[in-house]
Design a protein around this motif. Structure first.
Motif, PDB file in Angstrom:
ATOM      1  N   ALA A 101       0.831  -1.199   0.000  1.00 15.62           N
ATOM      2  CA  ALA A 101       0.000   0.000   0.000  1.00 15.62           C
ATOM      3  C   ALA A 101       0.872   1.257   0.000  1.00 15.62           C
ATOM      4  CB  ALA A 101      -0.908   0.003   1.222  1.00 15.62           C
ATOM      5  N   GLU A 102       2.048   1.145   0.598  1.00 15.18           N
ATOM      6  CA  GLU A 102       2.985   2.261   0.632  1.00 15.18           C
ATOM      7  C   GLU A 102       4.316   1.743   0.082  1.00 15.18           C
ATOM      8  OE1 GLU A 102       4.998   5.285   0.606  1.00 15.18           O
ATOM      9  OE2 GLU A 102       3.102   5.740   1.602  1.00 15.18           O
ATOM     10  N   PRO A 103       4.707   2.188  -1.105  1.00 17.87           N
ATOM     11  CA  PRO A 103       5.921   1.655  -1.738  1.00 17.87           C
ATOM     12  C   PRO A 103       7.193   1.888  -0.920  1.00 17.87           C
ATOM     13  CG  PRO A 103       4.847   3.287  -3.158  1.00 17.87           C
ATOM     14  CD  PRO A 103       4.029   3.157  -1.932  1.00 17.87           C
ATOM     15  N   ARG A 104       7.194   2.924  -0.090  1.00 14.05           N
ATOM     16  CA  ARG A 104       8.390   3.229   0.691  1.00 14.05           C
ATOM     17  C   ARG A 104       8.392   2.523   2.039  1.00 14.05           C
ATOM     18  NH1 ARG A 104       7.642   9.382   1.026  1.00 14.05           N
ATOM     19  NH2 ARG A 104       5.554   8.609   1.367  1.00 14.05           N
ATOM     20  N   ALA A 105       7.396   1.718   2.306  1.00 11.64           N
ATOM     21  CA  ALA A 105       7.258   1.074   3.615  1.00 11.64           C
ATOM     22  C   ALA A 105       8.440   0.183   3.951  1.00 11.64           C
ATOM     23  CB  ALA A 105       5.960   0.270   3.680  1.00 11.64           C
ATOM     24  N   HIS A 106       9.079  -0.392   2.945  1.00 12.41           N
ATOM     25  CA  HIS A 106      10.210  -1.273   3.250  1.00 12.41           C
ATOM     26  C   HIS A 106      11.381  -0.485   3.836  1.00 12.41           C
ATOM     27  CE1 HIS A 106      11.544   0.054  -0.738  1.00 12.41           C
ATOM     28  NE2 HIS A 106      12.754  -0.358  -0.407  1.00 12.41           N
ATOM     29  N   HIS A 107      11.543   0.784   3.480  1.00 12.67           N
ATOM     30  CA  HIS A 107      12.595   1.626   4.079  1.00 12.67           C
ATOM     31  C   HIS A 107      12.294   1.870   5.558  1.00 12.67           C
ATOM     32  CE1 HIS A 107      14.579   2.423   0.303  1.00 12.67           C
ATOM     33  NE2 HIS A 107      13.430   2.810  -0.238  1.00 12.67           N
ATOM     34  N   MET A 108      11.046   2.144   5.834  1.00 17.03           N
ATOM     35  CA  MET A 108      10.627   2.348   7.222  1.00 17.03           C
ATOM     36  C   MET A 108      10.810   1.053   8.015  1.00 17.03           C
ATOM     37  SD  MET A 108       9.319   4.590   9.336  1.00 17.03           S
ATOM     38  CE  MET A 108       8.194   5.747   8.610  1.00 17.03           C
ATOM     39  N   HIS A 109      10.404  -0.044   7.433  1.00 20.92           N
ATOM     40  CA  HIS A 109      10.514  -1.339   8.098  1.00 20.92           C
ATOM     41  C   HIS A 109      11.975  -1.660   8.410  1.00 20.92           C
ATOM     42  CE1 HIS A 109      10.312  -5.819   8.342  1.00 20.92           C
ATOM     43  NE2 HIS A 109       9.338  -5.470   9.160  1.00 20.92           N
ATOM     44  N   LYS A 110      12.868  -1.370   7.487  1.00 21.95           N
ATOM     45  CA  LYS A 110      14.299  -1.614   7.691  1.00 21.95           C
ATOM     46  C   LYS A 110      14.836  -0.773   8.847  1.00 21.95           C
ATOM     47  CE  LYS A 110      18.724  -1.112   5.347  1.00 21.95           C
ATOM     48  NZ  LYS A 110      19.407  -0.586   4.169  1.00 21.95           N
ATOM     49  N   ALA A 111      14.463   0.492   8.902  1.00 20.93           N
ATOM     50  CA  ALA A 111      14.910   1.375   9.984  1.00 20.93           C
ATOM     51  C   ALA A 111      14.397   0.889  11.331  1.00 20.93           C
ATOM     52  CB  ALA A 111      14.434   2.799   9.723  1.00 20.93           C
ATOM     53  N   ILE A 112      13.147   0.475  11.363  1.00 26.96           N
ATOM     54  CA  ILE A 112      12.547   0.003  12.609  1.00 26.96           C
ATOM     55  C   ILE A 112      13.248  -1.270  13.081  1.00 26.96           C
ATOM     56  CG2 ILE A 112      10.445  -0.926  13.642  1.00 26.96           C
ATOM     57  CD1 ILE A 112       8.889   0.999  11.731  1.00 26.96           C
ATOM     58  N   LYS A 113      13.443  -2.217  12.177  1.00 27.13           N
ATOM     59  CA  LYS A 113      14.110  -3.472  12.548  1.00 27.13           C
ATOM     60  C   LYS A 113      15.517  -3.219  13.062  1.00 27.13           C
ATOM     61  CE  LYS A 113      13.845  -7.286  10.388  1.00 27.13           C
ATOM     62  NZ  LYS A 113      13.827  -8.396   9.444  1.00 27.13           N
ATOM     63  N   SER A 114      16.238  -2.348  12.397  1.00 26.79           N
ATOM     64  CA  SER A 114      17.604  -2.020  12.804  1.00 26.79           C
ATOM     65  C   SER A 114      17.628  -1.389  14.196  1.00 26.79           C
ATOM     66  CB  SER A 114      18.228  -1.067  11.794  1.00 26.79           C
ATOM     67  OG  SER A 114      19.471  -0.609  12.234  1.00 26.79           O
ATOM     68  N   SER A 115      16.720  -0.478  14.442  1.00 26.32           N
ATOM     69  CA  SER A 115      16.667   0.193  15.743  1.00 26.32           C
ATOM     70  C   SER A 115      16.246  -0.768  16.847  1.00 26.32           C
ATOM     71  CB  SER A 115      15.725   1.397  15.692  1.00 26.32           C
ATOM     72  OG  SER A 115      16.259   2.368  14.826  1.00 26.32           O
ATOM     73  N   ILE A 116      15.302  -1.644  16.557  1.00 31.73           N
ATOM     74  CA  ILE A 116      14.886  -2.636  17.548  1.00 31.73           C
ATOM     75  C   ILE A 116      16.066  -3.532  17.918  1.00 31.73           C
ATOM     76  CG2 ILE A 116      13.491  -4.727  17.885  1.00 31.73           C
ATOM     77  CD1 ILE A 116      11.221  -3.289  16.380  1.00 31.73           C
ATOM     78  N   ALA A 117      16.790  -4.008  16.921  1.00 33.14           N
ATOM     79  CA  ALA A 117      17.945  -4.877  17.186  1.00 33.14           C
ATOM     80  C   ALA A 117      18.987  -4.151  18.030  1.00 33.14           C
ATOM     81  CB  ALA A 117      18.550  -5.354  15.872  1.00 33.14           C
ATOM     82  N   CYS A 118      19.247  -2.909  17.694  1.00 32.77           N
ATOM     83  CA  CYS A 118      20.231  -2.124  18.437  1.00 32.77           C
ATOM     84  C   CYS A 118      19.791  -1.911  19.889  1.00 32.77           C
ATOM     85  CB  CYS A 118      20.455  -0.785  17.751  1.00 32.77           C
ATOM     86  SG  CYS A 118      21.689   0.246  18.545  1.00 32.77           S
ATOM     87  N   LEU A 119      18.545  -1.528  20.090  1.00 30.46           N
ATOM     88  CA  LEU A 119      18.046  -1.268  21.439  1.00 30.46           C
ATOM     89  C   LEU A 119      17.964  -2.549  22.268  1.00 30.46           C
ATOM     90  CD1 LEU A 119      15.342   1.389  20.609  1.00 30.46           C
ATOM     91  CD2 LEU A 119      17.482   1.771  21.833  1.00 30.46           C
ATOM     92  N   LYS A 120      17.636  -3.658  21.649  1.00 30.23           N
ATOM     93  CA  LYS A 120      17.605  -4.924  22.384  1.00 30.23           C
ATOM     94  C   LYS A 120      18.999  -5.342  22.812  1.00 30.23           C
ATOM     95  CE  LYS A 120      13.285  -6.978  21.000  1.00 30.23           C
ATOM     96  NZ  LYS A 120      12.595  -8.106  20.389  1.00 30.23           N
ATOM     97  N   SER A 121      20.002  -5.007  22.013  1.00 28.50           N
ATOM     98  CA  SER A 121      21.380  -5.341  22.407  1.00 28.50           C
ATOM     99  C   SER A 121      21.780  -4.538  23.643  1.00 28.50           C
ATOM    100  CB  SER A 121      22.345  -5.091  21.251  1.00 28.50           C
ATOM    101  OG  SER A 121      22.531  -3.716  21.023  1.00 28.50           O
ATOM    102  N   TYR A 122      21.252  -3.318  23.794  1.00 28.81           N
ATOM    103  CA  TYR A 122      21.527  -2.530  24.993  1.00 28.81           C
ATOM    104  C   TYR A 122      20.880  -3.141  26.216  1.00 28.81           C
ATOM    105  CZ  TYR A 122      23.021   1.327  21.938  1.00 28.81           C
ATOM    106  OH  TYR A 122      23.658   2.109  21.022  1.00 28.81           O
ATOM    107  N   GLU A 123      19.698  -3.703  26.047  1.00 31.67           N
ATOM    108  CA  GLU A 123      19.000  -4.305  27.179  1.00 31.67           C
ATOM    109  C   GLU A 123      19.740  -5.513  27.716  1.00 31.67           C
ATOM    110  OE1 GLU A 123      14.976  -5.224  26.016  1.00 31.67           O
ATOM    111  OE2 GLU A 123      14.272  -3.400  26.995  1.00 31.67           O
ATOM    112  N   ASN A 124      20.458  -6.202  26.860  1.00 34.66           N
ATOM    113  CA  ASN A 124      21.176  -7.407  27.273  1.00 34.66           C
ATOM    114  C   ASN A 124      22.492  -7.115  27.968  1.00 34.66           C
ATOM    115  OD1 ASN A 124      19.148  -9.019  26.216  1.00 34.66           O
ATOM    116  ND2 ASN A 124      20.114  -9.107  24.197  1.00 34.66           N
ATOM    117  N   LEU A 125      22.919  -5.859  27.973  1.00 38.12           N
ATOM    118  CA  LEU A 125      24.174  -5.496  28.625  1.00 38.12           C
ATOM    119  C   LEU A 125      24.047  -5.433  30.110  1.00 38.12           C
ATOM    120  CD1 LEU A 125      25.499  -2.742  26.214  1.00 38.12           C
ATOM    121  CD2 LEU A 125      26.195  -5.105  26.330  1.00 38.12           C
TER     122      LEU A 125
END
Length: 125
Positions: A101-125
């Motif tokens: 529905a939104e052609p640019r949604a994959h860019h947003m999805h990539k940013a969100i996934k990257s940020s989630i992974a980064c923030l979860k790595s902080y929680e494990n410290l």
């Protein structure tokens, strides 16, 4: 009596030094509180922009949203608050990307996934 007069200047000097140290500690504490408040305000602003609106309630462009989502990675201390928001956004944009529905949604999805992974790595410290 002579001993009291003899040590009066020393007692006065010690009192002034103690007052100075207490004042300095209060100033440092206040400065740290102000810095922490500014940091929280910046985090809050990034969450707003990441969600698609600015502080005045106006819609922001997707480019700004993506930049804000990446910027959330800098706020390790608040990962407990940003992770649920990002996970909800990930769910929403995954559905959008699937439906295309939104052609640019994959860019947003990539940013969100990257940020989630980064923030979860902080929680494990």
């Amino acid at each position: 009596m002579e001993e009291i007069v003899k040590y009066t200047s020393l007692i006065t000097l010690c009192g002034a030094a103690i007052s100075f140290v207490i004042g300095l500690l209060k100033w440092i504490d206040q400065r740290n509180r102000e810095r922490e408040q500014k940091h929280y305000d910046a985090f809050h602003k990034m969450v707003l922009i990441a969600s698609g609106v600015d502080e005045s309630g106006k819609t922001v462009r997707m480019v700004q949203q993506i930049a804000a989502i990446y910027q959330l990675q800098e706020f390790k201390k608040y990962s407990f608050a940003s992770l649920p928001v990002l996970e909800l956004m990930e769910f929403e944009y995954t559905e959008l990307a699937k439906r295309e529905a939104e052609p640019r949604a994959h860019h947003m999805h990539k940013a969100i996934k990257s940020s989630i992974a980064c923030l979860k790595s902080y929680e494990n410290l």
